[in-house]
Design a protein around this motif. Sequence first.
Motif, PDB file in Angstrom:
ATOM      1  N   GLU A  27      65.307  73.371 -12.422  1.00 32.97           N
ATOM      2  CA  GLU A  27      65.531  74.115 -13.404  1.00 32.97           C
ATOM      3  C   GLU A  27      66.769  74.702 -13.418  1.00 32.97           C
ATOM      4  OE1 GLU A  27      62.398  77.242 -13.646  1.00 32.97           O
ATOM      5  OE2 GLU A  27      60.886  75.970 -13.636  1.00 32.97           O
ATOM      6  N   ARG A  28      67.269  75.289 -12.315  1.00 33.73           N
ATOM      7  CA  ARG A  28      68.561  75.618 -12.013  1.00 33.73           C
ATOM      8  C   ARG A  28      69.658  74.630 -12.430  1.00 33.73           C
ATOM      9  NH1 ARG A  28      71.961  74.517  -8.634  1.00 33.73           N
ATOM     10  NH2 ARG A  28      70.460  73.766  -6.943  1.00 33.73           N
ATOM     11  N   ARG A  29      69.386  73.379 -11.963  1.00 28.42           N
ATOM     12  CA  ARG A  29      70.245  72.553 -12.415  1.00 28.42           C
ATOM     13  C   ARG A  29      70.252  71.977 -13.815  1.00 28.42           C
ATOM     14  NH1 ARG A  29      70.170  67.135  -8.359  1.00 28.42           N
ATOM     15  NH2 ARG A  29      71.092  68.389  -6.192  1.00 28.42           N
ATOM     16  N   ALA A  30      69.193  72.059 -14.496  1.00 27.00           N
ATOM     17  CA  ALA A  30      69.326  71.800 -15.980  1.00 27.00           C
ATOM     18  C   ALA A  30      69.966  72.718 -16.602  1.00 27.00           C
ATOM     19  CB  ALA A  30      67.666  71.761 -16.348  1.00 27.00           C
ATOM     20  N   ARG A  31      69.791  74.187 -16.276  1.00 28.81           N
ATOM     21  CA  ARG A  31      70.487  75.312 -17.042  1.00 28.81           C
ATOM     22  C   ARG A  31      72.046  75.097 -16.611  1.00 28.81           C
ATOM     23  NH1 ARG A  31      66.414  78.491 -14.297  1.00 28.81           N
ATOM     24  NH2 ARG A  31      68.020  79.111 -12.791  1.00 28.81           N
ATOM     25  N   GLU A  32      72.314  74.593 -15.470  1.00 28.46           N
ATOM     26  CA  GLU A  32      73.727  74.295 -15.271  1.00 28.46           C
ATOM     27  C   GLU A  32      74.389  73.254 -16.141  1.00 28.46           C
ATOM     28  OE1 GLU A  32      74.080  73.740 -10.940  1.00 28.46           O
ATOM     29  OE2 GLU A  32      73.933  76.098 -10.602  1.00 28.46           O
ATOM     30  N   ARG A  33      73.560  72.179 -16.276  1.00 26.26           N
ATOM     31  CA  ARG A  33      74.011  70.967 -17.340  1.00 26.26           C
ATOM     32  C   ARG A  33      74.169  71.541 -18.502  1.00 26.26           C
ATOM     33  NH1 ARG A  33      70.497  67.961 -13.987  1.00 26.26           N
ATOM     34  NH2 ARG A  33      68.834  68.046 -15.319  1.00 26.26           N
ATOM     35  N   THR A  34      73.210  72.363 -19.153  1.00 23.25           N
ATOM     36  CA  THR A  34      73.216  72.592 -20.516  1.00 23.25           C
ATOM     37  C   THR A  34      74.487  73.558 -20.761  1.00 23.25           C
ATOM     38  OG1 THR A  34      70.756  72.609 -20.527  1.00 23.25           O
ATOM     39  CG2 THR A  34      72.003  74.119 -22.342  1.00 23.25           C
ATOM     40  N   ARG A  35      74.814  74.443 -19.618  1.00 17.78           N
ATOM     41  CA  ARG A  35      76.087  75.374 -19.860  1.00 17.78           C
ATOM     42  C   ARG A  35      77.217  74.390 -19.879  1.00 17.78           C
ATOM     43  NH1 ARG A  35      73.267  79.548 -16.559  1.00 17.78           N
ATOM     44  NH2 ARG A  35      74.339  78.367 -14.694  1.00 17.78           N
ATOM     45  N   GLY A  36      77.076  73.547 -18.919  1.00 15.55           N
ATOM     46  CA  GLY A  36      78.357  72.615 -19.022  1.00 15.55           C
ATOM     47  C   GLY A  36      78.366  71.730 -20.258  1.00 15.55           C
ATOM     48  N   THR A  37      77.550  71.352 -20.898  1.00 18.93           N
ATOM     49  CA  THR A  37      77.619  70.754 -22.037  1.00 18.93           C
ATOM     50  C   THR A  37      78.038  71.671 -23.007  1.00 18.93           C
ATOM     51  OG1 THR A  37      75.889  69.183 -21.402  1.00 18.93           O
ATOM     52  CG2 THR A  37      76.164  69.249 -23.460  1.00 18.93           C
ATOM     53  N   GLU A  38      77.704  72.877 -23.292  1.00 15.81           N
ATOM     54  CA  GLU A  38      77.884  73.707 -24.242  1.00 15.81           C
ATOM     55  C   GLU A  38      79.275  74.113 -24.165  1.00 15.81           C
ATOM     56  OE1 GLU A  38      75.445  77.091 -23.826  1.00 15.81           O
ATOM     57  OE2 GLU A  38      73.667  76.222 -24.610  1.00 15.81           O
ATOM     58  N   ARG A  39      80.126  74.234 -22.843  1.00 16.35           N
ATOM     59  CA  ARG A  39      81.404  74.648 -22.683  1.00 16.35           C
ATOM     60  C   ARG A  39      82.056  73.699 -23.023  1.00 16.35           C
ATOM     61  NH1 ARG A  39      80.148  78.214 -17.981  1.00 16.35           N
ATOM     62  NH2 ARG A  39      79.380  76.040 -17.033  1.00 16.35           N
ATOM     63  N   SER A  40      81.689  72.371 -22.664  1.00 15.64           N
ATOM     64  CA  SER A  40      82.740  71.126 -22.948  1.00 15.64           C
ATOM     65  C   SER A  40      82.535  70.759 -24.624  1.00 15.64           C
ATOM     66  CB  SER A  40      82.524  69.987 -22.229  1.00 15.64           C
ATOM     67  OG  SER A  40      80.915  69.486 -22.417  1.00 15.64           O
ATOM     68  N   GLY A  41      81.528  71.102 -25.049  1.00 14.07           N
ATOM     69  CA  GLY A  41      81.202  70.955 -26.487  1.00 14.07           C
ATOM     70  C   GLY A  41      82.424  71.647 -27.204  1.00 14.07           C
ATOM     71  N   SER A  42      82.317  73.188 -27.197  1.00 15.59           N
ATOM     72  CA  SER A  42      83.151  74.050 -27.869  1.00 15.59           C
ATOM     73  C   SER A  42      84.598  73.724 -27.617  1.00 15.59           C
ATOM     74  CB  SER A  42      82.835  75.461 -27.284  1.00 15.59           C
ATOM     75  OG  SER A  42      83.286  75.755 -25.977  1.00 15.59           O
ATOM     76  N   ARG A  43      85.224  73.211 -26.329  1.00 17.06           N
ATOM     77  CA  ARG A  43      86.433  72.777 -26.121  1.00 17.06           C
ATOM     78  C   ARG A  43      86.728  71.674 -26.789  1.00 17.06           C
ATOM     79  NH1 ARG A  43      86.262  72.329 -20.185  1.00 17.06           N
ATOM     80  NH2 ARG A  43      84.431  73.538 -19.907  1.00 17.06           N
ATOM     81  N   SER A  44      85.979  70.614 -26.952  1.00 12.05           N
ATOM     82  CA  SER A  44      86.279  69.381 -27.566  1.00 12.05           C
ATOM     83  C   SER A  44      86.397  69.705 -29.041  1.00 12.05           C
ATOM     84  CB  SER A  44      85.261  68.149 -27.316  1.00 12.05           C
ATOM     85  OG  SER A  44      84.086  68.509 -28.080  1.00 12.05           O
ATOM     86  N   GLY A  45      85.832  70.523 -29.685  1.00  9.88           N
ATOM     87  CA  GLY A  45      85.820  70.727 -31.222  1.00  9.88           C
ATOM     88  C   GLY A  45      87.065  71.280 -31.526  1.00  9.88           C
ATOM     89  N   ALA A  46      87.648  72.013 -30.678  1.00  3.20           N
ATOM     90  CA  ALA A  46      88.848  72.730 -31.013  1.00  3.20           C
ATOM     91  C   ALA A  46      90.039  71.858 -30.670  1.00  3.20           C
ATOM     92  CB  ALA A  46      89.208  74.230 -30.082  1.00  3.20           C
ATOM     93  N   ALA A  47      89.958  71.095 -29.642  1.00  7.48           N
ATOM     94  CA  ALA A  47      91.001  69.951 -29.304  1.00  7.48           C
ATOM     95  C   ALA A  47      91.268  68.993 -30.391  1.00  7.48           C
ATOM     96  CB  ALA A  47      90.743  69.319 -28.002  1.00  7.48           C
ATOM     97  N   ASP A  48      90.390  68.698 -31.103  1.00  3.71           N
ATOM     98  CA  ASP A  48      90.434  67.745 -32.054  1.00  3.71           C
ATOM     99  C   ASP A  48      90.856  68.091 -33.460  1.00  3.71           C
ATOM    100  OD1 ASP A  48      88.153  68.445 -33.245  1.00  3.71           O
ATOM    101  OD2 ASP A  48      86.935  66.741 -32.776  1.00  3.71           O
TER     102      ASP A  48
END
Length: 169
Positions: A143-164
Amino acid sequence: MALAMDEFRRLLADRGYRVTAQRLAIYELLQENARRSHHPSAEELYQQARERFPMISPATVYNTLELLVELGLASQLGFPGDVQRYDGNPHAHANVQCVDCKTIFDVDAEALEGIGQRVAERSDFVILGQRFEFYGICPRCQERRARERTRGTERSGSRSGAADGSGAR
């Protein structure tokens, strides 16, 4: 075969070992840990024993654990990357250790009952003990690993939207 304290005293005496309060306490502590499905290290048992016997030595704990293993009343668990731990549950069962949090869980496995006897019969060995150890990732760490993956995906998704350049202003 977890023994009652009277049986343990008798076993020690019958085998020519001194029955000491420290040995009895260490066996009792190991059994208490087993009832909680906890697999303590020798150091943990030493600290627990010191509460009852402040002058007990680490050597007494190590020697008693060695004796309990020899008598088939405990087993050593040697998972890679972890300190030596002891299991006070002498009945056939599997131990599963989480590679993340290092917690060890007991898993009853009916198929293991009597396996020592069957192995002895087929090999002509005198079986002194057995270990069934598995490792993996426990539900809590999954569960902890899944939460960390979700947080990582959310952070990288918000960065990629601003970068393009597609991010709203």
